[in-house]
Design a protein around this motif. Sequence first.
Motif, mmCIF file in Angstrom:
data_model
loop_
_atom_site.group_PDB
_atom_site.id
_atom_site.type_symbol
_atom_site.label_atom_id
_atom_site.label_comp_id
_atom_site.label_asym_id
_atom_site.label_seq_id
_atom_site.Cartn_x
_atom_site.Cartn_y
_atom_site.Cartn_z
ATOM 1 N N GLN A 12 36.108 -3.228 -4.451
ATOM 2 C CA GLN A 12 37.048 -2.261 -4.277
ATOM 3 C C GLN A 12 37.341 -2.034 -2.673
ATOM 4 O O GLN A 12 38.746 -2.036 -2.349
ATOM 5 C CB GLN A 12 36.883 -1.073 -5.007
ATOM 6 C CG GLN A 12 36.860 -0.897 -6.493
ATOM 7 C CD GLN A 12 36.911 0.468 -6.738
ATOM 8 O OE1 GLN A 12 36.152 1.380 -6.294
ATOM 9 N NE2 GLN A 12 37.306 0.809 -8.075
ATOM 10 N N ALA A 13 36.482 -1.993 -1.829
ATOM 11 C CA ALA A 13 36.665 -1.869 -0.527
ATOM 12 C C ALA A 13 37.438 -3.085 -0.020
ATOM 13 O O ALA A 13 38.293 -2.871 0.949
ATOM 14 C CB ALA A 13 35.347 -1.390 0.328
ATOM 15 N N LEU A 15 41.150 -2.939 -1.208
ATOM 16 C CA LEU A 15 41.717 -2.001 -0.499
ATOM 17 C C LEU A 15 41.975 -2.450 1.169
ATOM 18 O O LEU A 15 43.143 -2.061 1.764
ATOM 19 C CB LEU A 15 40.671 -0.737 -0.543
ATOM 20 C CG LEU A 15 41.671 0.585 0.175
ATOM 21 C CD1 LEU A 15 42.918 0.787 -0.313
ATOM 22 C CD2 LEU A 15 40.668 1.748 0.235
ATOM 23 N N ALA A 74 28.907 -0.686 -1.013
ATOM 24 C CA ALA A 74 29.728 -0.678 0.122
ATOM 25 C C ALA A 74 29.154 0.420 1.008
ATOM 26 O O ALA A 74 28.373 1.309 0.422
ATOM 27 C CB ALA A 74 31.469 -0.234 -0.346
ATOM 28 N N TRP A 115 35.148 3.280 1.891
ATOM 29 C CA TRP A 115 36.409 3.578 0.954
ATOM 30 C C TRP A 115 37.278 4.639 1.547
ATOM 31 O O TRP A 115 38.490 4.452 1.671
ATOM 32 C CB TRP A 115 35.899 3.479 -0.569
ATOM 33 C CG TRP A 115 36.967 4.277 -1.231
ATOM 34 C CD1 TRP A 115 37.435 5.378 -1.573
ATOM 35 C CD2 TRP A 115 37.755 3.346 -2.141
ATOM 36 N NE1 TRP A 115 38.475 5.583 -2.616
ATOM 37 C CE2 TRP A 115 38.991 4.056 -2.582
ATOM 38 C CE3 TRP A 115 37.899 2.037 -2.123
ATOM 39 C CZ2 TRP A 115 39.867 3.700 -3.528
ATOM 40 C CZ3 TRP A 115 39.139 1.476 -2.941
ATOM 41 C CH2 TRP A 115 39.772 2.273 -3.690
ATOM 42 N N ASP A 116 36.611 5.844 1.955
ATOM 43 C CA ASP A 116 37.164 7.013 2.317
ATOM 44 C C ASP A 116 38.067 6.645 3.481
ATOM 45 O O ASP A 116 39.286 7.003 3.831
ATOM 46 C CB ASP A 116 36.530 8.391 2.299
ATOM 47 C CG ASP A 116 35.727 8.615 1.231
ATOM 48 O OD1 ASP A 116 36.411 8.424 0.145
ATOM 49 O OD2 ASP A 116 34.716 9.349 1.047
ATOM 50 N N THR A 139 31.854 4.383 10.246
ATOM 51 C CA THR A 139 31.019 3.608 9.348
ATOM 52 C C THR A 139 29.948 2.690 10.337
ATOM 53 O O THR A 139 30.172 2.453 11.530
ATOM 54 C CB THR A 139 31.821 2.607 8.681
ATOM 55 O OG1 THR A 139 32.567 1.690 9.436
ATOM 56 C CG2 THR A 139 32.467 3.206 7.547
ATOM 57 N N ALA A 151 40.948 4.389 2.727
ATOM 58 C CA ALA A 151 41.982 5.200 2.058
ATOM 59 C C ALA A 151 42.905 6.236 2.991
ATOM 60 O O ALA A 151 43.938 6.285 2.785
ATOM 61 C CB ALA A 151 41.455 6.111 1.043
ATOM 62 N N SER A 192 39.985 -0.225 -10.811
ATOM 63 C CA SER A 192 38.798 0.594 -10.714
ATOM 64 C C SER A 192 37.687 0.008 -11.422
ATOM 65 O O SER A 192 36.447 0.625 -11.456
ATOM 66 C CB SER A 192 39.241 1.523 -11.818
ATOM 67 O OG SER A 192 39.504 1.523 -12.830
ATOM 68 N N PRO A 233 32.098 -1.283 -6.012
ATOM 69 C CA PRO A 233 32.304 -0.713 -4.609
ATOM 70 C C PRO A 233 32.627 -1.520 -3.844
ATOM 71 O O PRO A 233 33.700 -1.443 -2.817
ATOM 72 C CB PRO A 233 31.146 0.578 -4.278
ATOM 73 C CG PRO A 233 30.519 0.428 -5.912
ATOM 74 C CD PRO A 233 30.823 -0.536 -6.510
ATOM 75 N N SER A 234 31.780 -2.768 -3.429
ATOM 76 C CA SER A 234 32.148 -3.536 -2.391
ATOM 77 C C SER A 234 33.525 -4.347 -2.486
ATOM 78 O O SER A 234 34.446 -4.513 -1.764
ATOM 79 C CB SER A 234 30.964 -4.700 -2.384
ATOM 80 O OG SER A 234 31.204 -5.689 -1.433
#
Length: 368
Positions: free
Chosen positions: A225-226, A229, A172, A177-178, A330, A181, A218, A222-223
Amino acid sequence: MRNDTRTLDEKIADRNTKLDALQDKLTAAVERLITGEDWQRALTFAAQFRSRSFNNTLLIWAQHSAAHARGIVPAELPTYVAGFQQWRALGRQVMKGQPGYQILAPVTARMAGRDDDPDSWHRLAKGQKPAPGEIVRSRMIGVRPAYVWDISQTDGAPIPERPAVALPAGQAPPGLWDGLAAQVAALGYDLRLVPDTGALDGASGRTTYASRLVEIRSDLDPSGQAAVLAHELAHAMLHAPGRDSAPEDGTSPEPGSEGRSPHRGIREVEADSVAYMVAAAHGLDLTGSTVPYVSGWATTVAGSDPVQTIQSTAARVRTTALTILDQLDTQQTPDGTPPAPAPGPTDRQAPSSAPARRTTHSAEGVSL
């Protein structure tokens, strides 16, 4: 320039005829979104042209496809689209014989009123000042036909190319992500990572409104999870209890963006579609991503026309995705607006890694 000798009534009749034809074209484009693949392609296109309303992206897509089939434009898809004067300001001219793509442009008026009294809002005449205690806002009161052209229909000064967004598979972009979040936290939700689907009854993510909790697997890359989210953030923004009505003020909300959809299937489509647009705007690999078939949800809403259901859903998706994207620092893909030429030696600015931000979002048909 040829003088227009038509009467006002003739001009209004001509405009209404064009608007009727444009609405027919738009309805036909919406009706073609009958499979999941078509909806996903429409979302991808909307992400690439997210400076435009969803209705206008469909109109541009349909007209460019027709022009390509006739050999008028070389590429299957447009890249940068702008109006005649905007191209001129960028040092380019529409080439002779290139037809413009009709879109819906706003007709706005100055409105005055008080935020604490929704019934107080009224239109101001030319030169009229608001009464003491009133505030003034611009409000869309209608639409008119307007024209835009793809860059392939113009020639002139070169347009600077922005760096392509390229990420390794499964990764990602930094900050995504941050940033997501932080938006979850700003809505008052706690964010928790859980080991696997077993903790979520087989799901990849879950939003619990009562306890204000968002849970994400978890064990995803990463992709993934993003994307999950972004899906759960869309639920928190659109579907929390209490989202059943729109706030009342002097502005016009985007059609379809008011309140929480009562249809559970459409709520899932909205969250999936928002996540899809956020991912597409970051150049993430969307292979394997799925959004439910339009025919599986747009035709199941009692008392609602499928075309209207699709348009209102698309409006809500676009509004939510843009709200999310505008708060992210981003690197994002271009939004369909031609980039301005690089600054000259006397007006150079310090380089910035942050993406350009739009300053306004507006009602369907207003974004050009």
